[in-house]
Design a protein around this motif. Sequence first.
Motif, mmCIF file in Angstrom:
data_model
loop_
_atom_site.group_PDB
_atom_site.id
_atom_site.type_symbol
_atom_site.label_atom_id
_atom_site.label_comp_id
_atom_site.label_asym_id
_atom_site.label_seq_id
_atom_site.Cartn_x
_atom_site.Cartn_y
_atom_site.Cartn_z
ATOM 1 N N PRO A 38 0.992 -1.219 -0.007
ATOM 2 C CA PRO A 38 -0.009 -0.158 -0.004
ATOM 3 C C PRO A 38 0.778 1.305 -0.053
ATOM 4 O O PRO A 38 0.386 2.198 -0.875
ATOM 5 C CB PRO A 38 -0.814 -0.092 1.158
ATOM 6 C CG PRO A 38 -1.018 -1.657 1.586
ATOM 7 C CD PRO A 38 0.516 -2.167 1.144
ATOM 8 N N THR A 42 5.651 2.175 5.932
ATOM 9 C CA THR A 42 4.644 1.541 6.830
ATOM 10 C C THR A 42 5.053 0.188 7.371
ATOM 11 O O THR A 42 6.015 -0.403 6.665
ATOM 12 C CB THR A 42 3.254 1.430 5.740
ATOM 13 O OG1 THR A 42 3.675 0.539 4.638
ATOM 14 C CG2 THR A 42 2.362 2.704 5.420
ATOM 15 N N PRO A 43 4.668 -0.033 8.620
ATOM 16 C CA PRO A 43 5.278 -1.097 9.182
ATOM 17 C C PRO A 43 5.348 -2.616 8.598
ATOM 18 O O PRO A 43 6.239 -3.041 8.458
ATOM 19 C CB PRO A 43 4.506 -1.236 10.587
ATOM 20 C CG PRO A 43 3.279 -0.340 10.526
ATOM 21 C CD PRO A 43 3.497 0.680 9.292
ATOM 22 N N VAL A 44 4.153 -2.934 8.217
ATOM 23 C CA VAL A 44 3.822 -4.158 7.510
ATOM 24 C C VAL A 44 4.554 -4.286 6.380
ATOM 25 O O VAL A 44 5.377 -5.378 6.015
ATOM 26 C CB VAL A 44 2.409 -4.589 7.242
ATOM 27 C CG1 VAL A 44 2.107 -5.882 6.662
ATOM 28 C CG2 VAL A 44 1.676 -4.336 8.784
ATOM 29 N N CYS A 45 4.593 -3.300 5.250
ATOM 30 C CA CYS A 45 5.324 -3.444 4.179
ATOM 31 C C CYS A 45 6.810 -3.522 4.519
ATOM 32 O O CYS A 45 7.464 -4.193 3.717
ATOM 33 C CB CYS A 45 4.951 -2.167 3.443
ATOM 34 S SG CYS A 45 3.240 -1.942 2.941
ATOM 35 N N ARG A 122 -2.694 -5.548 -1.031
ATOM 36 C CA ARG A 122 -1.465 -6.396 -1.257
ATOM 37 C C ARG A 122 -1.643 -7.486 -2.374
ATOM 38 O O ARG A 122 -2.375 -8.572 -1.954
ATOM 39 C CB ARG A 122 -1.172 -7.156 0.157
ATOM 40 C CG ARG A 122 -0.563 -6.114 0.978
ATOM 41 C CD ARG A 122 -0.091 -6.766 2.199
ATOM 42 N NE ARG A 122 -0.270 -5.902 3.497
ATOM 43 C CZ ARG A 122 0.848 -4.927 3.554
ATOM 44 N NH1 ARG A 122 1.788 -4.857 2.759
ATOM 45 N NH2 ARG A 122 0.567 -4.112 4.447
ATOM 46 N N ALA A 141 -4.504 -4.709 3.366
ATOM 47 C CA ALA A 141 -3.715 -3.703 3.714
ATOM 48 C C ALA A 141 -2.954 -4.124 5.150
ATOM 49 O O ALA A 141 -1.749 -4.183 5.430
ATOM 50 C CB ALA A 141 -3.890 -2.527 3.648
ATOM 51 N N SER A 142 -3.910 -4.591 5.759
ATOM 52 C CA SER A 142 -3.430 -5.040 7.451
ATOM 53 C C SER A 142 -2.670 -6.264 7.674
ATOM 54 O O SER A 142 -2.367 -6.428 8.751
ATOM 55 C CB SER A 142 -4.614 -5.047 8.368
ATOM 56 O OG SER A 142 -5.661 -5.534 7.889
HETATM 57 C C1 BEZ Z 1 1.387 -1.437 6.675
HETATM 58 O O1 BEZ Z 1 2.110 -1.766 5.850
HETATM 59 O O2 BEZ Z 1 1.941 -1.475 7.790
HETATM 60 C C2 BEZ Z 1 -0.102 -0.921 6.496
HETATM 61 C C3 BEZ Z 1 -0.109 -0.400 5.401
HETATM 62 C C4 BEZ Z 1 -1.622 0.113 5.314
HETATM 63 C C5 BEZ Z 1 -2.571 -0.284 6.282
HETATM 64 C C6 BEZ Z 1 -2.033 -0.924 7.349
HETATM 65 C C7 BEZ Z 1 -0.841 -1.165 7.441
#
Ligand code: BEZ
Length: 217
Positions: A38, A42-45, A122, A141-142
């Motif tokens: 996304p 960003t943390p997850v990415c 994603r 995204a989450s």
């Molecule tokens: C993430 O990559 O951390 C993230 C991106 C968009 C929404 C929530 C988390």
Amino acid sequence: MSLRLGDIAPDFEQDSTEGKIRFHEWLGGSWGVLFSHPADFTPVCTTELGLTAKLHKEFARRNVKPIALSVDSLESHKEWVHDINETQHCTVTFPIIADPDRKVAKLYDMIHPNADETHTVRSLFIIDPDCKVRAMITYPASTGRNFNEILRVIDSLQLTDEHKVATPGNWRKGEDVVIVPSLQDEGEITERFPQGYRAVRHYLRITPDPDSNWSGD
Ligand code: BEZ
């Protein structure tokens, strides 16, 4: 129209952290994994791209080139790569496509407006050496993706391209596989599967992984 399995992956030319990419030319007869995230920083990415970097050898031994994408700019990507390397203790060597005009995101239907109007979800596409889309996986995204699962799907695709088998649920490289139902000729079965098979039902015939010389993960 949206992409379907077996379609030719749309070609494109776009800037990336590794320079301008002409997608089909860049694939160059290798398998590819094109995946969107996304947004940068960003943390997850950040964890996903770190994982992909650390799995570099696993992708390479399968002749697979990973390539990431987000709708952020090239400058942002370049700065973010420093952060990924520092926080995830890795070296990102695969390209990240800059798609601020959303050209590639639109081609691959990576924006799902009811989830997010402007950013990609994603999306992930496994593309074969003939540039055909062989698998598509979409996550919200989450939820960060499981890149071991991506490798597992690639193992299945590469094995089933070579042998008349399919892979059962939760299968992992080296485990038993099933003989495709369309293969009925016993002579051909003996030739193809010299280790024999176990018929649980007429449609469920189990045989060892024909590529059992695999050296493991
Ligand atoms: C993430 O990559 O951390 C993230 C991106 C968009 C929404 C929530 C988390």
